[in-house]
Enzyme design. Structure first.
Site, PDB file in Angstrom:
ATOM      1  CG  ASP A  67       0.059  -0.415   2.275  1.00 18.77           C
ATOM      2  OD1 ASP A  67       0.504  -0.892   2.046  1.00 18.77           O
ATOM      3  OD2 ASP A  67      -0.776  -1.041   2.837  1.00 18.77           O
ATOM      4  CG  ASN A 136      -8.969  -1.986  11.954  1.00 22.33           C
ATOM      5  OD1 ASN A 136      -8.097  -2.323  11.588  1.00 22.33           O
ATOM      6  ND2 ASN A 136      -8.932  -0.756  11.697  1.00 22.33           N
ATOM      7  CG  HIS A 138      -6.209  -1.946   8.907  1.00 23.43           C
ATOM      8  ND1 HIS A 138      -5.700  -1.394   9.964  1.00 23.43           N
ATOM      9  CD2 HIS A 138      -4.632  -2.099   8.712  1.00 23.43           C
ATOM     10  CE1 HIS A 138      -4.490  -0.754  10.028  1.00 23.43           C
ATOM     11  NE2 HIS A 138      -3.827  -1.337   9.356  1.00 23.43           N
ATOM     12  CD  GLU A 143      -8.415   1.063   7.634  1.00 23.22           C
ATOM     13  OE1 GLU A 143      -8.478  -0.163   8.680  1.00 23.22           O
ATOM     14  OE2 GLU A 143      -8.067   1.837   8.497  1.00 23.22           O
TER      15      GLU A 143
HETATM   16  C1  GLP Z   1      -0.019  -0.256   8.751  1.00 30.29           C
HETATM   17  C2  GLP Z   1       0.327  -0.703   7.611  1.00 30.29           C
HETATM   18  C3  GLP Z   1      -0.167  -2.400   7.854  1.00 30.29           C
HETATM   19  C4  GLP Z   1      -0.228  -2.512   9.067  1.00 30.29           C
HETATM   20  C5  GLP Z   1      -0.886  -1.789  10.321  1.00 30.29           C
HETATM   21  C6  GLP Z   1      -0.008  -2.418  11.306  1.00 30.29           C
HETATM   22  O1  GLP Z   1      -1.856   0.111   8.657  1.00 30.29           O
HETATM   23  N1  GLP Z   1      -0.791  -0.245   6.347  1.00 30.29           N
HETATM   24  O2  GLP Z   1       0.257  -3.083   6.166  1.00 30.29           O
HETATM   25  O3  GLP Z   1      -0.226  -4.224   9.022  1.00 30.29           O
HETATM   26  O4  GLP Z   1      -0.289  -0.778   9.848  1.00 30.29           O
HETATM   27  O5  GLP Z   1       1.526  -1.132  11.835  1.00 30.29           O
HETATM   28  P1  GLP Z   1       1.730  -1.430  13.019  1.00 30.29           P
HETATM   29  O6  GLP Z   1       2.745  -2.774  12.600  1.00 30.29           O
HETATM   30  O7  GLP Z   1       3.219  -0.580  12.849  1.00 30.29           O
HETATM   31  O8  GLP Z   1       1.567  -1.921  14.430  1.00 30.29           O
END
Ligand code: GLP
Length: 260
Positions: A67, A136, A138, A143
């Site tokens: 993304d 959440n 995702h 989302e």
């Molecule tokens: C972002 C990314 C996800 C990732 C998520 C959790 O939203 N788009 O790909 O899994 O964060 O991130 P973290 O590892 O910082 O908790």
């Protein structure tokens, strides 16, 4: 789903790195799906270390990231382009032509998303897709309420996700409201999905993903449909799993057990 529970974040991260290394040793031209977020920082540090030690070569692989924020150009310090460049691509001197992310600054983000999805197909599809998970549920930026059949497209971020990711931005910088993300269908087409989650903040989302109903309420639950999904957890992220004892019997200490 193969659920591997490791004692701590370092061991879970090392397991995840080992899966990536194994895949590249088996096929140096593998197509990797890459992820961003705090959980992935030690993964890329570990991969870099293994590459520098000569255990694995990354210069023949192709990568597609999950993304990118809409509105951020590749050189923006908080873009996922910058995240990847700083942590993996530049230190290894990888050819930018082989490392793909959606362009957040595309004039037509919807067209850019469709182009990106087609580019993945044209590259032969993803061999190993690395994933983190949002609190959440995702994956990528899919989302809750994301179609489980979604292709790469533009998604509106939830307040919870924007708040969680605000730590990467300056105090007077707004987290973008939209992102281009690989869709759930795109992720499910990968030949192997590897999701890494560490820490207590992920425990509820992990339990819903693995043991809850298949539902757009928890987009990561779509991995229940994946023919080869490996979920790598530390003890804290595994804390809410009802069948934890079973997973630990199948894979003691998160290790493979040979039959017979
Ligand atoms: C972002 C990314 C996800 C990732 C998520 C959790 O939203 N788009 O790909 O899994 O964060 O991130 P973290 O590892 O910082 O908790």
């Amino acid at each position: 789903m193969k659920i591997l529970i490791l004692p701590d974040p370092a061991a879970a991260t090392a397991t995840c790195v080992a899966l990536i290394v194994e895949s590249l040793i088996e096929n140096p031209k593998a197509v990797l799906g890459l992820a961003t977020g705090g959980t992935m920082e030690p993964v890329y540090a570990g991969l870099l270390k293994r590459a520098r030690a000569g255990d694995v070569l990354l210069d023949r692989m192709t990568s597609f990231n999950l993304d990118e924020y809409v509105g951020l150009p590749p050189e923006h310090p908080q873009s996922y382009h910058s995240f990847m460049r700083e942590r993996l691509f530049a230190p290894l001197g990888l050819d930018p032509a082989r490392t793909h992310l959606p362009r957040g600054d595309a004039e037509d983000p919807a067209a850019e998303a469709a182009r990106y999805d087609a580019a993945i197909t044209q590259a032969g599809g993803i061999d190993l897709q690395l994933l983190g998970i949002g609190g959440n549920g995702h994956i990528g930026f899919n989302e809750p309420s994301s179609s489980l059949a979604s292709p790469t497209r533009v998604k509106t971020l939830t307040c919870a996700t924007r708040e969680a990711n605000a730590r990467f931005f300056g105090p007077d910088e707004a987290v973008p409201r939209f992102a281009i993300t690989m869709g759930i269908a795109t992720i499910l087409r990968s030949r192997h999905a590897v999701l890494l989650a560490t820490g207590a903040a992920k425990a509820a989302a992990v339990a819903t993903m693995a043991e809850g109903p298949l539902s757009a309420r928890c987009p990561a639950s779509a991995l229940q449909l994946h023919p080869k999904a490996t979920i790598v957890l530390d003890a804290e992220a595994a804390a809410d799993l009802e069948l934890r004892q079973y997973y630990e019997t199948v894979h003691p200490q998160g290790q493979e057990v040979t039959l017979g």
